[in-house]
Design a protein around this motif. Structure first.
Motif, PDB file in Angstrom:
ATOM      1  N   LEU A  98      -5.205  49.021   8.895  1.00  0.00           N
ATOM      2  CA  LEU A  98      -6.236  48.681   7.907  1.00  0.00           C
ATOM      3  C   LEU A  98      -6.947  47.390   8.283  1.00  0.00           C
ATOM      4  N   SER A  99      -6.201  46.404   8.743  1.00  0.00           N
ATOM      5  CA  SER A  99      -6.811  45.132   9.133  1.00  0.00           C
ATOM      6  C   SER A  99      -7.774  45.320  10.298  1.00  0.00           C
ATOM      7  N   LEU A 100      -7.330  46.041  11.322  1.00  0.00           N
ATOM      8  CA  LEU A 100      -8.201  46.296  12.473  1.00  0.00           C
ATOM      9  C   LEU A 100      -9.438  47.088  12.065  1.00  0.00           C
ATOM     10  N   ALA A 101      -9.242  48.110  11.219  1.00  0.00           N
ATOM     11  CA  ALA A 101     -10.361  48.939  10.801  1.00  0.00           C
ATOM     12  C   ALA A 101     -11.374  48.141   9.993  1.00  0.00           C
ATOM     13  N   CYS A 102     -10.910  47.269   9.099  1.00  0.00           N
ATOM     14  CA  CYS A 102     -11.820  46.485   8.273  1.00  0.00           C
ATOM     15  C   CYS A 102     -12.657  45.531   9.122  1.00  0.00           C
TER      16      CYS A 102
END
Length: 358
Positions: free
Chosen positions: A109-113
């Motif tokens: 989620l962090s990478l995607a955001c």
């Protein structure tokens, strides 16, 4: 396209003239000098500070903030907020099953955001531009280098970092937290000393004074169970003992006439004609369980290390360099029958020769 300062194409500018151009003028002239022709260019928001621009900024900032929170949550979960040790069903908290999905999901989620936020920044806030470029060879002269530097500065100004403090702050938060993730993953296991805890798990097994030896099905082990030359795999008779990876132990009954040349301080570790050694090979951790009773040789099938049981499981062939740890034995009477118990835990850490390091 016209060029500034009355020069024709950008490559005809002198270095002094190029140095006087604004970043955007240098970018345009440098593009021409490099054979790049900008056929369409417009700002997304010609008037700065409109409600639409601020709405786009807020949306991107929220996405960056979610990326920051996800990275922080990853660190919190990784450092122990969620249990990760396996538990037998019905013996305690089963939340360990969520540990791996949580750290994987939060990191993703962090990478995607951050990725989505950067893409939306480019689509919503950077100038819209179309360009074509001719292929050419050759090194750049000083004028082209100055114009190229102007292109970089102009591109940075297009990002609007200086006037978009909310985006700068949230991107910095998300990027900083994400940068901390690999550091936590790499050194996190070293923050807590592995020999701490109720059982000092890296250096001790569930065996301790008075713990019964049991078979995998939980039955207690008696000296009457094995014939001379026999061998059995036994475990500590405590909750979860048969599932503990460092617990498997080989109980061996020597043949008549055989005797063990014990190591210093371990002469009384056996009981009668019985001895017990860790089943975990000291080379790579495989199960050393192939026993040749006539010669007293114990073979590890993975890499062919051999241990001489009559020399207290000393390695005599193969890559293993350390003797198998020996378990001190005793017996107790239960309903008129003798059963094996441990006199204490193994006196040394079991497993590969990593433990030989000072």
């Amino acid at each position: 396209m016209s060029t500034t300062h009355g020069a024709a194409p950008g490559e005809q500018l002198t270095a002094e003239e190029a140095a006087q151009l604004s970043p955007e003028e240098a970018m345009m002239a440098g593009a021409e000098a490099d054979g790049v022709y900008i056929v369409h260019r417009r700002d997304r928001f010609p008037i700065a500070g409109t409600k639409a621009e601020k709405r786009a900024e807020r949306t991107i900032a929220i996405i960056f903030l979610i990326g920051f929170l996800a990275a922080v949550a990853f660190i919190v979960v990784f450092c122990g907020a969620v249990p990760f040790e396996w538990r037998l069903p019905g013996t305690g908290n089963q939340n360990y099953r969520y540990f791996t999905p949580l750290i994987g999901g939060l990191l993703g989620l962090s990478l995607a955001c951050i990725g989505i936020g950067v893409v939306l920044w480019a689509k919503w806030l950077l100038p819209e531009e179309e360009a074509v470029q001719d292929r050419h060879d050759g090194a750049s002269d000083m004028t082209a280098q100055i114009l190229g530097a102007g292109t970089l500065v102009s591109g940075f100004e297009d990002l609007g970092i200086a006037r978009r403090s909310m985006l700068k702050s949230t991107l910095g938060l998300a990027g900083g937290a994400l940068a901390a993730v690999p550091l936590v993953a790499l050194i996190g296991a070293m923050i807590k000393k592995p020999n701490r805890g109720p059982r000092q798990s890296l250096f001790h097994t569930p065996f301790e004074a008075g713990v019964p030896l049991v078979y995998y099905d939980g039955r207690r082990v008696s000296p009457d169970d094995l014939l001379p030359g026999g061998l059995a795999t036994v475990f500590p008779g405590v909750e979860g003992g048969t599932k503990d990876a460092d617990s498997p132990t080989l109980l061996i009954r020597l043949r008549p006439g055989q005797a063990v040349k014990a190591r210093k301080g371990q002469a009384d570790f056996g009981w009668g004609d019985y001895v017990a050694f860790s089943k975990i090979c000291t080379h790579a951790g495989c199960p050393a369980s192939l026993y040749e009773q006539k010669t007293g040789r114990l073979l590890c099938p993975c890499h062919q290390s051999q241990f001489d049981v009559l020399q207290d499981a000393k390695p005599v062939f193969g890559p293993a360099t350390r003797s198998l740890p020996k378990l001190p034995l005793n017996v107790e009477m239960v309903d008129g029958r003798q059963y094996f118990i441990a006199r204490d835990d193994y006196p040394e850490a079991i497993g590969p020769s990593f433990w030989e390091r000072p």
